[in-house]
Design an enzyme around this catalytic site. Structure first.
Site, PDB file in Angstrom:
ATOM      1  N   ASN A  18      39.107  16.511  53.974  1.00 23.96           N
ATOM      2  CA  ASN A  18      39.854  15.273  53.741  1.00 23.96           C
ATOM      3  C   ASN A  18      40.256  15.218  52.273  1.00 23.96           C
ATOM      4  O   ASN A  18      39.231  15.267  51.336  1.00 23.96           O
ATOM      5  CB  ASN A  18      38.559  14.201  54.157  1.00 23.96           C
ATOM      6  N   ARG A  59      42.225  15.150  58.000  1.00 28.87           N
ATOM      7  CA  ARG A  59      42.595  13.470  58.076  1.00 28.87           C
ATOM      8  C   ARG A  59      43.857  13.425  57.388  1.00 28.87           C
ATOM      9  O   ARG A  59      44.215  13.946  56.337  1.00 28.87           O
ATOM     10  CB  ARG A  59      41.480  12.891  56.991  1.00 28.87           C
ATOM     11  N   HIS A 113      42.883   3.649  56.977  1.00 26.48           N
ATOM     12  CA  HIS A 113      41.431   3.524  57.389  1.00 26.48           C
ATOM     13  C   HIS A 113      41.192   3.395  58.818  1.00 26.48           C
ATOM     14  O   HIS A 113      39.879   3.165  59.136  1.00 26.48           O
ATOM     15  CB  HIS A 113      40.700   2.008  56.478  1.00 26.48           C
ATOM     16  N   HIS A 153      36.717  -2.667  55.731  1.00 28.38           N
ATOM     17  CA  HIS A 153      36.603  -1.577  55.219  1.00 28.38           C
ATOM     18  C   HIS A 153      36.910  -1.759  53.603  1.00 28.38           C
ATOM     19  O   HIS A 153      37.913  -1.765  53.302  1.00 28.38           O
ATOM     20  CB  HIS A 153      37.372  -0.265  55.666  1.00 28.38           C
ATOM     21  N   ASN A 201      37.253   1.715  47.535  1.00 26.50           N
ATOM     22  CA  ASN A 201      38.398   1.703  46.334  1.00 26.50           C
ATOM     23  C   ASN A 201      39.666   1.212  47.051  1.00 26.50           C
ATOM     24  O   ASN A 201      40.474   0.581  46.475  1.00 26.50           O
ATOM     25  CB  ASN A 201      38.527   3.078  45.828  1.00 26.50           C
ATOM     26  N   ARG A 233      45.283  -1.428  43.678  1.00 27.33           N
ATOM     27  CA  ARG A 233      46.848  -1.788  44.450  1.00 27.33           C
ATOM     28  C   ARG A 233      46.907  -3.105  44.573  1.00 27.33           C
ATOM     29  O   ARG A 233      45.917  -3.908  44.673  1.00 27.33           O
ATOM     30  CB  ARG A 233      46.673  -1.241  45.929  1.00 27.33           C
ATOM     31  N   ASP A 238      36.513   0.128  39.527  1.00 29.25           N
ATOM     32  CA  ASP A 238      35.258   0.117  39.986  1.00 29.25           C
ATOM     33  C   ASP A 238      34.394  -0.911  39.985  1.00 29.25           C
ATOM     34  O   ASP A 238      34.098  -1.451  39.107  1.00 29.25           O
ATOM     35  CB  ASP A 238      34.528   1.445  39.228  1.00 29.25           C
ATOM     36  N   MET A 239      33.652  -1.431  41.171  1.00 32.75           N
ATOM     37  CA  MET A 239      33.150  -2.541  41.665  1.00 32.75           C
ATOM     38  C   MET A 239      31.724  -2.591  40.612  1.00 32.75           C
ATOM     39  O   MET A 239      31.334  -3.713  40.138  1.00 32.75           O
ATOM     40  CB  MET A 239      32.683  -2.697  42.968  1.00 32.75           C
ATOM     41  N   GLY A 241      32.491   1.810  50.512  1.00 31.70           N
ATOM     42  CA  GLY A 241      31.460   1.695  49.346  1.00 31.70           C
ATOM     43  C   GLY A 241      31.081   0.500  48.966  1.00 31.70           C
ATOM     44  O   GLY A 241      30.042   0.333  48.514  1.00 31.70           O
ATOM     45  N   GLU A 289      29.045  -1.491  51.898  1.00 34.66           N
ATOM     46  CA  GLU A 289      27.957  -1.002  52.213  1.00 34.66           C
ATOM     47  C   GLU A 289      26.920  -1.424  50.994  1.00 34.66           C
ATOM     48  O   GLU A 289      25.673  -1.647  51.234  1.00 34.66           O
ATOM     49  CB  GLU A 289      27.686   0.834  52.317  1.00 34.66           C
ATOM     50  N   GLU A 294      33.448   8.875  59.257  1.00 32.06           N
ATOM     51  CA  GLU A 294      34.931   9.645  59.468  1.00 32.06           C
ATOM     52  C   GLU A 294      34.947  10.902  60.082  1.00 32.06           C
ATOM     53  O   GLU A 294      35.579  11.534  60.992  1.00 32.06           O
ATOM     54  CB  GLU A 294      35.782   9.393  58.394  1.00 32.06           C
TER      55      GLU A 294
HETATM   56  P1  AMP Z   1      34.629   4.230  48.569  1.00 28.88           P
HETATM   57  O1  AMP Z   1      36.146   4.032  48.233  1.00 28.88           O
HETATM   58  O2  AMP Z   1      34.421   3.689  49.889  1.00 28.88           O
HETATM   59  O3  AMP Z   1      34.087   5.387  48.079  1.00 28.88           O
HETATM   60  O4  AMP Z   1      33.885   3.114  47.713  1.00 28.88           O
HETATM   61  C1  AMP Z   1      34.225   2.950  46.136  1.00 28.88           C
HETATM   62  C2  AMP Z   1      33.619   1.457  45.648  1.00 28.88           C
HETATM   63  O5  AMP Z   1      32.613   1.393  46.236  1.00 28.88           O
HETATM   64  C3  AMP Z   1      33.885   1.371  44.143  1.00 28.88           C
HETATM   65  O6  AMP Z   1      34.409   0.111  43.827  1.00 28.88           O
HETATM   66  C4  AMP Z   1      32.338   1.338  43.719  1.00 28.88           C
HETATM   67  O7  AMP Z   1      32.043   0.857  42.708  1.00 28.88           O
HETATM   68  C5  AMP Z   1      31.876   0.667  45.055  1.00 28.88           C
HETATM   69  N1  AMP Z   1      30.452   1.062  45.172  1.00 28.88           N
HETATM   70  C6  AMP Z   1      29.772   2.097  45.432  1.00 28.88           C
HETATM   71  N2  AMP Z   1      28.344   2.016  45.208  1.00 28.88           N
HETATM   72  C7  AMP Z   1      28.034   0.858  44.853  1.00 28.88           C
HETATM   73  C8  AMP Z   1      27.023   0.034  44.322  1.00 28.88           C
HETATM   74  N3  AMP Z   1      25.719   0.444  44.517  1.00 28.88           N
HETATM   75  N4  AMP Z   1      27.095  -1.382  44.189  1.00 28.88           N
HETATM   76  C9  AMP Z   1      28.282  -1.773  44.046  1.00 28.88           C
HETATM   77  N5  AMP Z   1      29.554  -1.414  44.317  1.00 28.88           N
HETATM   78  C10 AMP Z   1      29.357   0.096  44.609  1.00 28.88           C
END
Ligand code: AMP
Length: 398
Positions: free
Chosen positions: A10, A91, A179, A202, A205, A235, A284-285, A332, A335, A384
């Protein structure tokens, strides 16, 4: 079928993730997983873990390019410590308008998918590179492509057709979604509990949301490319086309080369916008939540916009489905970000969506709706790689 070690690859714009499963009749046992991350930097990471999460490898390496990165993975997988794969699943975000089915990879198929790099410009170049390398480095192993667009193939034409002149539609420009393997894996995990009217968000990022009727995709927020739909980390999501023209005119004042201008516009809409563009801080959240706690107004606006867009999409998808029975958060943010889930669901009582504060105070799989909520709200991590293994096993059996 006897047991079959299947490798899943992937690739992202700066990383290659991989995992291996032992796939028997109905059995799926994860053997290991790993990644090379930080391609294009001197401080790249190369790690592998076994199924119990124990580190098998943890290296910091110079990863000047994807060739070096994938060679590391291939060398490790060729060593005697790991079972040689009997099949490899890749993928792929989009195979373009001509490659719509998951299937055996041949050199001609790779060439065909590469013709449509514009349909997933951040993903396709590295994915086709890895496919060619996998055919070269594992010459006796069948390789299969698993498309994100595959799950969305059931969208009706009224949903997938774009309001553009026919000549461009004839070139394959329409909504494909992305996705898809994640969505498929949610439906797969729900099994017989798949409700008639399901919405899955979903949120990672890259972020998207889909309406699923009876287990089949009805609509999804991403369009021709993963840049459409919801606001994502970097984006724009859906945006007034006039904004693109405005930016393009600004770029055109700096270059007369049309390809250069298109690439510059691509960078703006795919890499510099979204949560990063609005906050001016991060995609990044976790960073944004920290900044919000410290009173950063731009971070607050970025997250408010993210939440607002998702709420609007939920409303639209409920209208399309004629109601909703279940809402699932994954990815991310879906969850892990308790606040995003709470903010998205706040005030959606009119749609029958009510969260329980305590139940929502969780990371990972859970049911988080309130006792009396008409709509069940759940958190389900995507699976996935497992989905790709399932496709590979099915295709091997053909
Ligand atoms: P992904 O692309 O599915 O890996 O998700 C990445 C996103 O999930 C990023 O914005 C991360 O900041 C967010 N993320 C991952 N862990 C946490 C957490 N514990 N609290 C808040 N956001 C998170």
């Amino acid at each position: 079928m006897s047991s079959l070690p299947v490798l899943v690859l992937n690739s992202g714009s700066s990383s290659i993730k991989f995992s291996a499963y032992e796939a028997g009749a109905g059995e799926r046992e994860k053997l290991f997983e790993g990644a090379v991350d930080g391609i294009g930097t001197d401080l790249g990471k190369f790690w592998m873990k076994d199924a119990a999460g124990r580190k098998l490898l943890d290296q910091t390496r110079s990863l000047p390019n994807r060739a070096v990165a994938f060679k590391l993975v291939a060398d490790a997988l060729h060593s005697s410590s790991f079972p040689s794969p009997a099949a490899i699943g890749h993928r792929m975000v989009s195979g373009g308008p001509t490659v719509l089915e998951n299937q055996l990879i041949t050199p001609d198929l790779i060439d065909e998918m590469e013709r449509y790099t514009a349909f997933a410009p951040l993903h396709t170049p590295i994915a086709v590179y890895i496919m060619r390398e996998a055919l070269r480095l594992f010459p006796d192993v069948p390789n299969f492509v698993c498309l994100d667009s595959y799950f969305h193939r059931t969208m009706p034409e009224v949903v997938s057709h774009m309001p553009i002149p026919e000549e461009y539609s004839a070139m394959g420009v329409r909504r494909f979604g992305a996705h898809g393997i994640s969505y498929e894996s949610i439906v797969y995990q729900l099994q017989s509990n798949v409700p008639e009217r399901l919405i899955v968000a979903h949120l990672g990022n890259g972020a998207s949301i889909s309406a699923i009727r009876g287990g089949w995709c009805l609509d999804t927020s991403m369009g021709l490319t993963p840049t459409g739909g919801l606001i994502s980390g970097t984006r724009t999501g859906d945006i007034d086309p006039g904004v693109l023209l405005f930016i393009l005119h600004k770029i055109a004042a700096t270059t007369t080369n049309a390809t250069e201008a298109a690439d510059a516009l691509e960078t703006v809409v795919s890499k510099r916008s979204g949560l990063l563009g609005v906050s001016g801080l991060s995609n990044d959240m976790r960073d944004l939540r920290e900044a919000i706690a410290a009173g950063n107004a731009k971070a607050r606006l970025a997250v408010d916009k993210f939440v607002w867009t998702i709420r609007k999409w939920i409303g639209g998808l409920v209208a399309e489905l004629g109601g909703v029975d279940m809402l699932v958060f994954t990815g991310g943010i879906g969850e892990n970000d308790i606040d995003s889930r709470a903010e998205i669901c706040a005030g959606l009582g009119a749609l029958g969506i009510e969260l329980d504060r305590e139940r929502n105070n969780v990371r990972g799989a859970a049911t988080i709706s309130a006792e009396g909520s008409r709509v069940t709200v759940r958190v389900i991590p995507p699976a996935e790689d497992l989905m790709i293994v399932n496709h590979v096993v099915r295709l091997m059996g053909k």
